[in-house]
Scaffold this motif. Structure first.
Motif, PDB file in Angstrom:
ATOM      1  N   GLN A   1       1.783   5.981  -1.902  1.00 29.41           N
ATOM      2  CA  GLN A   1       1.196   6.701  -2.800  1.00 29.41           C
ATOM      3  C   GLN A   1       1.892   7.049  -3.686  1.00 29.41           C
ATOM      4  O   GLN A   1       2.887   7.148  -3.803  1.00 29.41           O
ATOM      5  CB  GLN A   1       1.247   8.002  -1.486  1.00 29.41           C
ATOM      6  CG  GLN A   1      -0.316   7.399  -0.820  1.00 29.41           C
ATOM      7  CD  GLN A   1      -0.528   9.270   0.025  1.00 29.41           C
ATOM      8  OE1 GLN A   1       0.341   9.522  -0.459  1.00 29.41           O
ATOM      9  NE2 GLN A   1      -1.292   8.876   1.252  1.00 29.41           N
ATOM     10  N   THR A   2       1.053   7.947  -5.025  1.00 33.26           N
ATOM     11  CA  THR A   2       2.363   7.656  -5.907  1.00 33.26           C
ATOM     12  C   THR A   2       1.336   9.174  -7.064  1.00 33.26           C
ATOM     13  O   THR A   2       0.881   9.380  -6.393  1.00 33.26           O
ATOM     14  CB  THR A   2       2.889   6.904  -6.628  1.00 33.26           C
ATOM     15  OG1 THR A   2       3.036   7.070  -7.441  1.00 33.26           O
ATOM     16  CG2 THR A   2       1.229   5.805  -7.302  1.00 33.26           C
ATOM     17  N   GLN A   3       2.182   9.196  -7.888  1.00 35.12           N
ATOM     18  CA  GLN A   3       1.220  10.118  -9.334  1.00 35.12           C
ATOM     19  C   GLN A   3       0.805   9.520 -10.537  1.00 35.12           C
ATOM     20  O   GLN A   3       2.163   8.447 -10.972  1.00 35.12           O
ATOM     21  CB  GLN A   3       2.066  11.077  -8.570  1.00 35.12           C
ATOM     22  CG  GLN A   3       2.099  12.463  -7.692  1.00 35.12           C
ATOM     23  CD  GLN A   3       2.711  13.724  -7.799  1.00 35.12           C
ATOM     24  OE1 GLN A   3       3.143  13.104  -8.585  1.00 35.12           O
ATOM     25  NE2 GLN A   3       2.560  14.686  -7.592  1.00 35.12           N
TER      26      GLN A   3
ATOM     27  N   GLU B   1      -3.562   6.234  -3.968  1.00 39.04           N
ATOM     28  CA  GLU B   1      -3.092   5.831  -3.256  1.00 39.04           C
ATOM     29  C   GLU B   1      -3.764   4.279  -3.987  1.00 39.04           C
ATOM     30  O   GLU B   1      -4.643   4.395  -4.239  1.00 39.04           O
ATOM     31  CB  GLU B   1      -4.043   6.154  -1.951  1.00 39.04           C
ATOM     32  CG  GLU B   1      -3.273   4.682  -0.599  1.00 39.04           C
ATOM     33  CD  GLU B   1      -4.007   4.921   0.553  1.00 39.04           C
ATOM     34  OE1 GLU B   1      -3.633   5.928   1.709  1.00 39.04           O
ATOM     35  OE2 GLU B   1      -5.304   4.417   0.660  1.00 39.04           O
TER      36      GLU B   1
ATOM     37  N   ARG C   1       1.039  -1.513  -0.027  1.00 36.99           N
ATOM     38  CA  ARG C   1       0.081   0.076  -0.049  1.00 36.99           C
ATOM     39  C   ARG C   1       1.598   1.306   0.050  1.00 36.99           C
ATOM     40  O   ARG C   1       2.168   1.551   1.155  1.00 36.99           O
ATOM     41  CB  ARG C   1      -0.617   0.009   0.686  1.00 36.99           C
ATOM     42  CG  ARG C   1      -1.963   1.128   1.140  1.00 36.99           C
ATOM     43  CD  ARG C   1      -2.888   1.214   2.015  1.00 36.99           C
ATOM     44  NE  ARG C   1      -4.265   1.704   2.137  1.00 36.99           N
ATOM     45  CZ  ARG C   1      -5.507   1.541   3.022  1.00 36.99           C
ATOM     46  NH1 ARG C   1      -5.696   0.380   3.854  1.00 36.99           N
ATOM     47  NH2 ARG C   1      -6.321   2.705   3.124  1.00 36.99           N
TER      48      ARG C   1
ATOM     49  N   LEU D   1      -7.066  10.532  -4.651  1.00 38.17           N
ATOM     50  CA  LEU D   1      -6.381  11.797  -3.707  1.00 38.17           C
ATOM     51  C   LEU D   1      -6.890  12.957  -3.927  1.00 38.17           C
ATOM     52  O   LEU D   1      -6.541  14.263  -2.853  1.00 38.17           O
ATOM     53  CB  LEU D   1      -4.756  11.228  -3.137  1.00 38.17           C
ATOM     54  CG  LEU D   1      -4.673  10.114  -2.611  1.00 38.17           C
ATOM     55  CD1 LEU D   1      -3.286   9.725  -2.506  1.00 38.17           C
ATOM     56  CD2 LEU D   1      -5.046   9.666  -1.612  1.00 38.17           C
TER      57      LEU D   1
ATOM     58  N   GLU E   1      -5.889  16.657  -1.448  1.00 31.95           N
ATOM     59  CA  GLU E   1      -5.159  17.043  -0.864  1.00 31.95           C
ATOM     60  C   GLU E   1      -5.551  18.963  -1.531  1.00 31.95           C
ATOM     61  O   GLU E   1      -4.658  19.149  -0.647  1.00 31.95           O
ATOM     62  CB  GLU E   1      -4.599  16.529  -2.438  1.00 31.95           C
ATOM     63  CG  GLU E   1      -3.578  15.299  -2.197  1.00 31.95           C
ATOM     64  CD  GLU E   1      -2.525  14.813  -3.255  1.00 31.95           C
ATOM     65  OE1 GLU E   1      -2.676  15.406  -4.573  1.00 31.95           O
ATOM     66  OE2 GLU E   1      -1.689  13.940  -3.599  1.00 31.95           O
TER      67      GLU E   1
ATOM     68  N   GLY F   1      -2.619  12.731  -7.961  1.00 30.93           N
ATOM     69  CA  GLY F   1      -2.363  12.450  -6.408  1.00 30.93           C
ATOM     70  C   GLY F   1      -2.952  11.165  -6.551  1.00 30.93           C
ATOM     71  O   GLY F   1      -3.841  10.728  -6.605  1.00 30.93           O
TER      72      GLY F   1
END
Length: 468
Positions: free
Chosen positions: A416-418, A430, A414, A450, A454, A428
């Motif tokens: 987070q990235t883009q 998850e 698990r 996200l 954000e 963004g």
């Protein structure tokens, strides 16, 4: 040019010229001792280099039979006059038959033997068990071996297990060998040269040419046909055998009868079209596909039962030879329940707020839901031609590969990235992913956007900064 005859060592055969290509059919490995031992003994005594390729032993009895052949040649193995290759050393590369590999080894050993002063090379081996394209490649190799043997001082003896040969393969074997030996009434019978007049030693035995061996081999195949029918009837999956020309059922198993609601007597002698099991259009489509390759594998179709219920089945069909007749064997699996369950799961996933993927271990998209399509701006059809590296905006390709490797080790992850949308916008996300050991491995991935969070956090921080 005078062709030199060489002693084969096999009594019923006698001397044959260089370039001879002999095949022998056997029932058990214990029979091979009576053929290979005198064959190699004659070559060793007459200053020839010998190459032996025994079969892979399937059990202790097989291993003992092979050891009995090798035990008499221990001194020649030490001197190098006899070379033994395992099947995977000579014929196979990573389990796949490679004709170039076999030819390279043969020509290398022949060159070495002639430089060392041997009179020639004789090679004896058991054919590997091959099917489909690999058998066709091996058959082509055997045909090309005729040319190779004829161009040098070489002689070949190929052994085939009769219970492993199909009728089509028997014809291929007979067409690629000059001389044929077959076990009959507990003794080997030499059937002579298929390309010319019978050799003197075998005049009486070759009176009817190759009709003898064809008849004998087909008899042995008929004996195995009853076992085949029993295996079909006792199978837990649906199996049927039909005529090639008109699709008439000649054998169906109990499971197929139960699934489609027919008695066996109702199906035998009838056709799937006559029983209205599928539409004429679908049958024609499958027939066209079958005619191209003589087989169809893991295709889906819809078939109708006696009561009219429609079943979704996964089927494979292939052409076989039984008692000299061309037949089609079909194997079917009812996946109606699985299809309904999968449609239910797909509906749930498609309706999910979060995005969802299934990818292979290279990151190629295999399945995506509507939410992710809306999130990223691509259509489903576009995404199924893409992979993770096409949408990932933060990690480089090598980092993605390393990430997937770590997921395989841990089983899930698990983070987070883009991602980059189709219009170029960066969002963004998850990621919540799990590894499933299905087929060659798949990643099941849920993607939570996200952006809203954000933006809310950015607004909250701005308000706090204003207050201070």
């Amino acid at each position: 040019m005078v062709v030199e005859n060489r002693q084969t060592g096999i009594k019923v055969v006698g001397p044959l010229p260089w370039g001879s290509h002999i095949c022998v059919f056997y029932n058990s490995l214990s029979e091979l001792k009576d053929i290979f031992v005198p064959f190699f003994q004659a070559g060793l005594e007459n200053n020839e280099h010998c190459i032996w390729i025994p079969p892979d032993p399937g059990n202790q009895s097989d291993r003992e039979a092979i050891d009995r052949v090798a035990s008499g040649f221990s001194d020649h193995l030490k001197t190098g006059q006899l070379t033994v290759f395992h099947q995977d050393e000579f014929y196979l590369e990573n389990g796949v038959f490679k004709s170039a590999r076999a030819f390279n080894i043969l020509l290398l050993k022949y060159t070495q033997a002639m430089l060392k002063g041997y009179r020639g090379v004789r090679i004896g081996g058991c054919a590997p068990e091959l099917e489909g394209k690999e058998w066709l490649a091996f058959h082509k190799y055997e045909a090309e071996a005729n040319n190779a043997l004829e161009k040098g001082n070489m002689m070949g003896l190929c052994a085939y297990a009769i219970d492993k040969c199909r009728s089509r393969q028997l014809i291929d074997i007979l067409n690629t060998h000059q001389y044929v030996l077959n076990m009959s009434d507990s003794r080997y019978v030499f059937l002579g040269d298929r390309n010319s007049e019978p050799v003197p030693e075998a005049d009486k035995q070759t009176e009817n040419g190759y009709r003898h061996i064809i008849r004998d081999l087909r008899r042995q195949l008929r004996e195995s046909e009853d076992k085949y029918a029993k295996a079909v009837r006792g199978s837990d999956i649906m199996v049927c055998i039909t005529k090639l020309n008109d699709g008439t059922f000649i054998e169906v198993n109990d499971n197929m009868c139960r699934t489609f609601g027919y008695r066996r007597e109702e199906m035998i002698g009838n056709t799937s079209t006559g029983l209205n099991m599928w539409s004429p259009e679908e049958r024609r489509r499958v027939r066209r596909k079958f005619q191209k390759t003589q087989r169809v594998q893991n295709e889906k179709t819809t078939l109708r039962t006696k009561s009219g219920e429609l079943l979704t089945v996964l089927y494979s069909i292939e052409k076989i030879d039984l008692n000299g007749q061309s037949r089609i064997i079909s194997v079917l699996t009812d996946i109606t329940g699985l299809k309904k369950e999968k449609e239910k799961e797909r509906a749930i996933i498609s309706a999910a707020i979060d995005g969802f993927w299934i990818t292979d271990l290279n990151g190629k998209f295999l399945e995506v839901n509507d939410s992710y399509c809306r999130m990223i701006g691509y259509t489903r059809e576009e995404l199924l031609k893409m992979s993770i590296i096409d949408v990932e905006a933060r990690e480089r390709p090598e980092e993605i590969a390393e990430h997937i490797k770590n997921i395989l080790l841990r089983g899930s992850d698990r983070f987070q990235t883009q991602h980059r949308c189709k219009n170029g916008k960066i969002i963004g996300i998850e990621i919540n992913t799990s590894y499933y050991n299905m087929g060659e491995g798949q990643l099941f991935v849920f993607i939570h956007d996200l952006t809203g969070r954000e933006e809310a956090e950015d607004g909250r921080n701005t308000r706090l900064e204003t207050r201070w």
